[in-house]
Motif scaffolding. Sequence first.
Motif, PDB file in Angstrom:
ATOM      1  N   GLY A   1      -3.042   8.815  -3.944  1.00  0.00           N
ATOM      2  CA  GLY A   1      -3.208   8.469  -2.995  1.00  0.00           C
ATOM      3  C   GLY A   1      -3.654   6.881  -3.451  1.00  0.00           C
ATOM      4  O   GLY A   1      -3.257   6.072  -2.972  1.00  0.00           O
ATOM      5  N   GLY A   2      -4.393   7.209  -4.483  1.00  0.00           N
ATOM      6  CA  GLY A   2      -4.888   5.577  -4.819  1.00  0.00           C
ATOM      7  C   GLY A   2      -4.292   4.278  -5.258  1.00  0.00           C
ATOM      8  O   GLY A   2      -3.561   3.218  -5.499  1.00  0.00           O
ATOM      9  N   GLU A   3      -3.126   4.751  -6.407  1.00  0.00           N
ATOM     10  CA  GLU A   3      -2.294   4.491  -6.850  1.00  0.00           C
ATOM     11  C   GLU A   3      -1.261   3.258  -5.720  1.00  0.00           C
ATOM     12  O   GLU A   3      -0.954   2.770  -5.695  1.00  0.00           O
ATOM     13  CB  GLU A   3      -1.213   5.117  -7.913  1.00  0.00           C
ATOM     14  N   GLN A   4      -1.775   4.196  -4.436  1.00  0.00           N
ATOM     15  CA  GLN A   4       0.155   4.246  -3.846  1.00  0.00           C
ATOM     16  C   GLN A   4      -1.114   2.525  -2.639  1.00  0.00           C
ATOM     17  O   GLN A   4      -0.405   1.859  -2.381  1.00  0.00           O
ATOM     18  CB  GLN A   4      -0.025   4.897  -2.390  1.00  0.00           C
ATOM     19  N   GLN A   5      -2.106   3.126  -2.608  1.00  0.00           N
ATOM     20  CA  GLN A   5      -3.075   1.964  -1.977  1.00  0.00           C
ATOM     21  C   GLN A   5      -3.022   0.867  -2.948  1.00  0.00           C
ATOM     22  O   GLN A   5      -3.314  -0.430  -2.245  1.00  0.00           O
ATOM     23  CB  GLN A   5      -4.534   2.392  -2.057  1.00  0.00           C
ATOM     24  N   MET A   6      -3.023   1.039  -4.424  1.00  0.00           N
ATOM     25  CA  MET A   6      -3.324  -0.425  -4.882  1.00  0.00           C
ATOM     26  C   MET A   6      -1.914  -0.966  -4.658  1.00  0.00           C
ATOM     27  O   MET A   6      -1.643  -2.234  -5.389  1.00  0.00           O
ATOM     28  CB  MET A   6      -3.189  -0.110  -6.337  1.00  0.00           C
ATOM     29  N   LEU A   7      -0.396  -0.222  -4.704  1.00  0.00           N
ATOM     30  CA  LEU A   7       0.657  -0.545  -4.659  1.00  0.00           C
ATOM     31  C   LEU A   7       1.148  -1.388  -3.333  1.00  0.00           C
ATOM     32  O   LEU A   7       1.433  -2.628  -3.082  1.00  0.00           O
ATOM     33  CB  LEU A   7       1.776   0.027  -4.794  1.00  0.00           C
ATOM     34  N   ALA A   8       0.428  -0.923  -2.644  1.00  0.00           N
ATOM     35  CA  ALA A   8       0.520  -1.928  -0.871  1.00  0.00           C
ATOM     36  C   ALA A   8       0.074  -2.983  -1.024  1.00  0.00           C
ATOM     37  O   ALA A   8       0.298  -4.038  -0.109  1.00  0.00           O
ATOM     38  CB  ALA A   8      -0.449  -0.929   0.504  1.00  0.00           C
ATOM     39  N   ILE A   9      -1.121  -3.238  -1.833  1.00  0.00           N
ATOM     40  CA  ILE A   9      -1.903  -4.518  -1.794  1.00  0.00           C
ATOM     41  C   ILE A   9      -1.275  -5.248  -2.737  1.00  0.00           C
ATOM     42  O   ILE A   9      -1.251  -6.443  -2.543  1.00  0.00           O
ATOM     43  CB  ILE A   9      -3.898  -4.056  -3.095  1.00  0.00           C
ATOM     44  N   GLY A  10      -0.624  -4.721  -4.095  1.00  0.00           N
ATOM     45  CA  GLY A  10       0.133  -5.919  -4.839  1.00  0.00           C
ATOM     46  C   GLY A  10       1.437  -5.996  -3.878  1.00  0.00           C
ATOM     47  O   GLY A  10       1.878  -7.512  -4.603  1.00  0.00           O
TER      48      GLY A  10
END
Length: 228
Positions: free
Chosen positions: A132-141
């Motif tokens: 979930g945290g990596e997906q959030q980083m991806l969404a911001i990126g």
Amino acid sequence: MSFLTVRDLTASYGVSQALFGVDLTVAKGEVTALLGRNGMGKSTTVKSICQMIRSKGTITLDGLNLQNLPSYKVSREGVGLVPEGRRCFSDLTVRENLIATARPGEWDLNEVTKLFPRLDERKGQRAGSLSGGEQQMLAIGRALMTNPRLLILDEATEGLAPIIRQEIWAAIRQLKQETSVAILLIDKSLKELSAISERAIILERGRTVWSGKMTSLTHEITEKYIGI
């Protein structure tokens, strides 16, 4: 000087009215917090700014009227959205998610992966297999790859492990310090918001009930409008 200006914003879902008069401003290079209890109109305000739902009132970005523009043109004018729930393209790789939204500018694959090194480590991995945290980083990126002038983050740290939350907050602080992007931030962590935001707006039942400097946000105000 205000970069984003919203005045007397009203919006409905069918016959159910959700916004009754929202006023807010976001200055270039500053972080503004949009606060309020659940269901008070924060996400509806974001959807209205991005023209994902129809609304009435004034919405201008750097003097340009955003009302009645299709949402893709709002994005092209420089509004980058990190939506609640992340909404990554689960069947695409990390790299494919990022390049899918790319527009010319300083934010490219190299810069985004410098901000979030985990994305570089997982660039060939399907987004649906990320934490979930990596997906959030991806969404911001992904939002940064559009090279926005206004970045809107809707609950960017909700439901994440504490260590990941701190990585997200560190990235937002870096964006504030090193870029001129205007940031509109929705989050429940007043401690973190107070450390990074210049101004705050509070919504109550679809209306702006308080706005001002974050340093003027007293315990009494937060208990009245944000406390459970």
